[in-house]
Design a protein around this motif. Structure first.
Motif, mmCIF file in Angstrom:
data_model
loop_
_atom_site.group_PDB
_atom_site.id
_atom_site.type_symbol
_atom_site.label_atom_id
_atom_site.label_comp_id
_atom_site.label_asym_id
_atom_site.label_seq_id
_atom_site.Cartn_x
_atom_site.Cartn_y
_atom_site.Cartn_z
ATOM 1 N N GLY A 282 -25.400 33.975 -61.215
ATOM 2 C CA GLY A 282 -26.144 32.728 -61.246
ATOM 3 C C GLY A 282 -25.997 31.905 -59.993
ATOM 4 O O GLY A 282 -26.383 30.732 -59.981
ATOM 5 N N THR A 283 -25.419 32.489 -58.936
ATOM 6 C CA THR A 283 -25.288 31.776 -57.664
ATOM 7 C C THR A 283 -26.169 32.450 -56.619
ATOM 8 O O THR A 283 -26.539 33.617 -56.752
ATOM 9 C CB THR A 283 -23.828 31.763 -57.182
ATOM 10 N N VAL A 284 -26.469 31.692 -55.567
ATOM 11 C CA VAL A 284 -27.356 32.212 -54.528
ATOM 12 C C VAL A 284 -26.966 31.593 -53.191
ATOM 13 O O VAL A 284 -26.500 30.444 -53.134
ATOM 14 C CB VAL A 284 -28.837 31.896 -54.866
ATOM 15 N N VAL A 285 -27.113 32.384 -52.129
ATOM 16 C CA VAL A 285 -26.965 31.857 -50.768
ATOM 17 C C VAL A 285 -28.282 32.108 -50.047
ATOM 18 O O VAL A 285 -28.998 33.065 -50.346
ATOM 19 C CB VAL A 285 -25.796 32.525 -50.003
ATOM 20 N N MET A 286 -28.620 31.225 -49.121
ATOM 21 C CA MET A 286 -29.888 31.361 -48.402
ATOM 22 C C MET A 286 -29.689 31.027 -46.933
ATOM 23 O O MET A 286 -28.700 30.398 -46.539
ATOM 24 C CB MET A 286 -30.963 30.463 -49.025
ATOM 25 N N SER A 287 -30.645 31.469 -46.124
ATOM 26 C CA SER A 287 -30.582 31.193 -44.690
ATOM 27 C C SER A 287 -30.955 29.738 -44.423
ATOM 28 O O SER A 287 -31.557 29.060 -45.267
ATOM 29 C CB SER A 287 -31.525 32.120 -43.933
ATOM 30 N N GLU A 288 -30.608 29.272 -43.239
ATOM 31 C CA GLU A 288 -30.926 27.890 -42.867
ATOM 32 C C GLU A 288 -32.439 27.665 -42.850
ATOM 33 O O GLU A 288 -32.919 26.638 -43.331
ATOM 34 C CB GLU A 288 -30.324 27.571 -41.493
ATOM 35 N N SER A 289 -33.202 28.636 -42.338
ATOM 36 C CA SER A 289 -34.661 28.458 -42.288
ATOM 37 C C SER A 289 -35.262 28.455 -43.682
ATOM 38 O O SER A 289 -36.198 27.702 -43.968
ATOM 39 C CB SER A 289 -35.301 29.564 -41.444
ATOM 40 N N GLU A 290 -34.719 29.251 -44.593
ATOM 41 C CA GLU A 290 -35.223 29.274 -45.958
ATOM 42 C C GLU A 290 -34.867 27.975 -46.685
ATOM 43 O O GLU A 290 -35.674 27.463 -47.481
ATOM 44 C CB GLU A 290 -34.644 30.479 -46.703
ATOM 45 N N ALA A 291 -33.696 27.440 -46.407
ATOM 46 C CA ALA A 291 -33.315 26.159 -47.014
ATOM 47 C C ALA A 291 -34.261 25.055 -46.571
ATOM 48 O O ALA A 291 -34.701 24.227 -47.383
ATOM 49 C CB ALA A 291 -31.876 25.814 -46.622
ATOM 50 N N VAL B 144 -28.105 22.046 -48.620
ATOM 51 C CA VAL B 144 -28.644 22.329 -49.957
ATOM 52 C C VAL B 144 -27.581 22.847 -50.925
ATOM 53 O O VAL B 144 -27.909 23.189 -52.065
ATOM 54 C CB VAL B 144 -29.798 23.353 -49.852
ATOM 55 N N VAL B 145 -26.322 22.937 -50.491
ATOM 56 C CA VAL B 145 -25.275 23.425 -51.392
ATOM 57 C C VAL B 145 -25.172 22.516 -52.599
ATOM 58 O O VAL B 145 -25.108 21.284 -52.473
ATOM 59 C CB VAL B 145 -23.920 23.516 -50.650
ATOM 60 N N GLY B 146 -25.175 23.120 -53.792
ATOM 61 C CA GLY B 146 -25.122 22.353 -55.036
ATOM 62 C C GLY B 146 -26.477 22.188 -55.694
ATOM 63 O O GLY B 146 -26.555 21.841 -56.884
ATOM 64 N N GLY C 7 -24.047 28.487 -50.901
ATOM 65 C CA GLY C 7 -23.776 28.732 -49.482
ATOM 66 C C GLY C 7 -25.056 28.829 -48.673
ATOM 67 O O GLY C 7 -26.132 29.137 -49.208
ATOM 68 N N VAL C 8 -24.941 28.532 -47.402
ATOM 69 C CA VAL C 8 -26.051 28.645 -46.454
ATOM 70 C C VAL C 8 -25.543 29.422 -45.246
ATOM 71 O O VAL C 8 -24.495 29.076 -44.683
ATOM 72 C CB VAL C 8 -26.585 27.261 -46.016
#
Length: 831
Positions: A145-154, A163-165, A183-184
């Motif tokens: 249920g957690t996800v990390v994404m790139s800075e451009s996607e955020a 965008v953490v949280g 995480g980003v």
């Protein structure tokens, strides 16, 4: 002394502007081409050097080779089950991760969009692949249920990098769930075989509870396995143990009463992350790959162009010997040694190369953005630091200076003062210099002719690939992805009927294999009278597929709506329905290649024959399949891939794409289909593409290669013609008196022009002896990489030779006529 040499060198360049221009321009072009290709080669060979611990990070690859027909396939992907087996048997592995599953769909503001390169991963992903984190750490994906994404996607989704949280809603494997951003990471560079803008933590066993094959089958590949080795581990030792590892872990299966093992046709290997991009399995990764041969070819061509520029320098320097002979003689009389003279001429050559390098750098700075965009590469020019070019540039200057000036230095410094100064005689006609110049001109035009031939063949193959009949009607066909989604499955029939009613749509069909979808599925079947299984591609379609694609029926019939054809069973699996289908048997349609693979003499002979297909033991073990029709071979993939012997099943649940035949304006039809899609599948992204556009994208790389060879050929011809013009000018100057005497004795202008033109076009004719065999061998290897290819006829060879000859005649002709028309009085008067 060096100041004197510099002054003399600059004065020599200023005095002979034509010579200086030809050498500087030619060298600058050659050096610029060499630097650009050097940057590209450096870029291609530096893939994944940004990744922390890249040298300890390995991808598990699987190389498949059929024991029955020899078919080969190298895969960067690996079955899910391999990860646990690796961790169990190899303590040298510090961590391992699996990445795969269905694509991620983002639901935002009621709209569904596919996440570019969204991936499902397990808990060890960040421990194994150490992405550079801007926020969060390696434990960011420790919980489902957690996800990390790139800075451009955020920024794209939330408008900020912080965008953490926050929470995103993702749809995957038919389930809509909220995921917490933990995480980003910094954007993954383009020079990476690994792609991804979002990685979502998945619990694969719970996500695919009914898909036991996905989790346990050694033949099911839908993702990638990575491992990080402990420091000091020798990967060759692990790769050498994989044969025994396969025997320990891959279970035997019973097929047609015989025990078989999937490992018998598979070889496993750990490949370091930096080696994946140019490695063995280049066609099955996440990102477009390249191959070592292509990189090496471009590097060799760039060096050839640079060598042509050096040849110009050598030719023109030896041709100008008459103008330096007296200087050399006087220097020797005044006490200069041969070593000092060689140093002087080599210094002049290096000076020329330095000036040319400065001009080349200006060209590179201007051309680099266009060149990088053309190659779809993030090329950057750095002079200092890691990857800096200052040392390679200095090396090139010295190399070019030595290559271009070494022979002239030896040649000019050997002149004897007595011979040169006696009776005002020149040493420019020293024995052998003319033969050397002719030989070098031959080499120059051999390269030019060879590149022209390669360009013509590659372009012709590209045109052939695009125009080749694929076995279906490409025009007026649109392909829609996502119809196999579990969330859409209950409404798939209704969606298909609704799309068929869109104005302009003539027919629709669903399929598991479409136009260059990357989908590959095969199985072994048993043919009566043969012991070994036969491999066939196996793909589900519906009754509308063949009419919509307009695939020709060779014998028998294709599927229709009669119940006996339908092999669709419920999803999730219903054991009773599966056993009933196996007991009843099924109908299949095969292609022409399938007829040959199964051993039938003709398509008609195959109709009515039965083959046996293996299913799970609890459902009966073997199932009878009756061939009801044979259709034409269809080229679903590019011309590089062989047409697959295939059997089609009428299975409406085993489909991923919908194809629609239409007439009229494509944009209007597409908009109409999208409206229907939004009505039936609001939570799924709409992804529809014209078949012609899919084909055009598939051949972009081949187009780029043809254009690259064309540019190189133009550069080679330009440099060769520059040298040829310079040689013609100096030779005409040296033969001024001869031309005057010939005119006095009655020679016509056309006779003298023909004499001069023939002298310099003869090496061009001889160059074919070198160019033709080399180009034939290279292009034969190039064409052998294609399943469907043009014939290597004499046309491009003869055409390239005539073009090179015409260019040479035009280069020399105008100058030769001008020289031939000169008044002989000016040539014969007393000096």
């Amino acid at each position: 002394m060096w100041r004197n040499y510099l002054t003399v060198g600059l004065r020599a360049l200023a005095k002979n502007r034509t010579y200086a221009f030809i050498n500087l321009f030619g060298l600058a072009i050659g050096l610029a081409a060499c630097l650009l290709i050097l940057l590209y080669v450096q870029y291609e060979r530096s893939y994944d050097d940004w990744l922390p611990d890249a040298k300890r990070t390995y991808q598990l690859q699987v190389y498949y080779e059929s024991k029955t027909n020899g078919d080969k396939f190298q895969n960067q992907g690996a079955p899910y089950v391999t990860k646990a087996a690796l961790l169990k048997d190899f303590p040298q592995i510090e961590s391992a991760t699996y990445m795969g599953g269905p694509p991620l769909t983002l639901i935002k503001d009621g709209q569904a969009t596919v996440v570019d390169d969204g991936r499902l991963v397990d808990s060890a992903f960040l421990d194994t692949i150490a992405l550079p984190m801007a926020q969060g750490d390696s434990k960011a994906l420790s919980r489902p249920g957690t996800v990390v994404m790139s800075e451009s996607e955020a920024v794209r989704i939330f408008g900020t990098k912080n965008v953490v949280g926050r929470t995103v809603t993702l749809l995957t494997a038919g389930r809509k769930d909220d995921y917490r951003v933990t995480g980003v990471f910094r954007d993954i560079p383009k020079k990476s075989h690994l792609t991804g803008k979002m990685f979502a933590r998945a619990d694969f066993p719970s996500m695919f509870p009914e898909d036991n094959g996905y989790l346990t089958s050694w033949g099911w590949t839908s993702g990638w396995v990575y491992v990080k080795l402990r420091p000091g581990t020798d990967v060759a030792t692990i790769n050498g143990q994989f044969d025994a590892w396969e025997k320990r872990n891959i279970p035997d299966e019973t097929f047609n009463g015989k025990k078989v093992n999937a490992g018998d046709e598979r070889t496993f290997a750990l490949v370091a992350a930096p080696d994946v991009h140019l490695g063995r399995a280049t066609g099955s990764g996440m990102a477009p790959a390249n191959d070592v041969q292509t990189i090496a070819t471009f590097a060799v061509i760039a060096l050839l162009i640079l060598a042509m520029a050096c040849i110009n320098f050598t030719n023109l320097a030896t041709a100008r010997a008459s103008q330096r002979a007296r200087e050399v003689a006087l220097r020797k009389v005044l006490g200069a040694t041969r070593r000092q003279l060689m140093a002087q001429f080599l210094g002049e050559s290096v000076l020329l190369a330095t000036i040319a390098m400065l001009l080349a750098l200006a060209v590179v700075e201007i051309a680099l953005p266009w060149f990088g965009n053309f190659l779809d590469a993030d090329l950057e020019l750095h002079y200092f630091g890691h990857g800096g070019l200052i040392l390679p540039m200095i090396g090139l200057v010295l190399l070019v200076g030595a290559a271009g000036g070494l022979y002239p230095a030896f040649y000019l410094s050997r002149f004897q003062p007595a011979r040169v100064l006696k009776a005002n005689k020149s040493a420019s006609d020293a024995e052998g210099s003319g033969r050397l110049r002719s030989a070098l001109v031959v080499i120059q035009f051999a390269v030019s002719i060879g590149l022209i031939i390669c360009t013509a063949v590659i372009y012709a193959q590209n045109v052939y690939a695009r125009s080749l009949d694929p076995g279906y009607k490409r025009a007026g066909l649109i392909q829609l992805a996502g119809v196999g989604s579990r969330i859409l499955e209950p409404q798939a029939d209704a969606l298909t009927r609704a799309i068929a009613k869109v104005p302009g749509v003539e027919s629709t069909g669903r399929t598991m294999i479409g136009v260059i979808t990357g989908q590959t599925s095969n199985t072994g079947v048993v043919v009566p009278g043969r012991e070994d299984p036969v491999d066939l591609g196996i793909y589900g379609v519906d009754a509308g597929f063949f009419p919509t694609m307009q695939i020709r029926t060779i014998a028998g019939r294709v599927f229709d709506e009669r119940p006996a054809d339908d092999m669709t069973t419920p999803v999730p699996e219903d054991p009773a329905a599966e056993r009933a289908l196996v007991a009843r048997g099924g109908h299949i349609v095969i292609n022409e290649s399938g007829v040959k693979r199964l051993g039938f003499k003709t398509a008609q002979d195959a109709i009515g024959k039965t083959i046996r297909y293996g299913v799970r033991d609890e459902y009966g073990g073997m199932m009878n399949l009756t061939i009801i029709g044979v259709v034409a071979d269809v080229r679903f993939r590019t011309v590089r891939a062989a047409i697959e012997p295939t059997m089609y099943l009428l299975d409406k649940h085993n489909v991923n794409w919908l194809v629609a035949r239409f007439h009229g304006d494509p944009r209007t039809v597409r908009a109409g289909i999208e409206q229907v899609w939004r009505r039936y599948a609001p939570d799924l992204p709409f992804d529809a593409t014209l078949a012609d556009e899919i084909i055009a994208r598939a051949y972009e790389k081949l187009d780029a290669r043809a254009q690259m060879f064309g540019m190189f050929a133009i550069l080679a011809v330009v440099i060769g013609c520059l040298g040829l013009f310079g040689l013609a000018a100096f030779t005409a100057e040296r033969r001024t008196k001869e031309i005057g005497i010939r005119k006095v004795l009655g020679a016509r202008t056309i006779d003298i022009a023909r004499l001069l033109v023939w002298q310099f076009t003869r090496p061009v004719v001889i160059a074919n002896i070198i160019a033709w065999p080399a180009a034939w061998w290279l292009m034969r290897e190039f064409l052998n990489a294609f399943d469907a290819r043009i014939s290597l006829t004499p046309v491009p060879f003869i055409g390239a030779s005539l073009l090179a000859l015409a260019i040479a005649v035009l280069t020399i002709g105008a100058h030769a006529i001008r020289v031939a028309r000169t008044n002989p009085v000016h040539a014969l008067r007393y000096e």
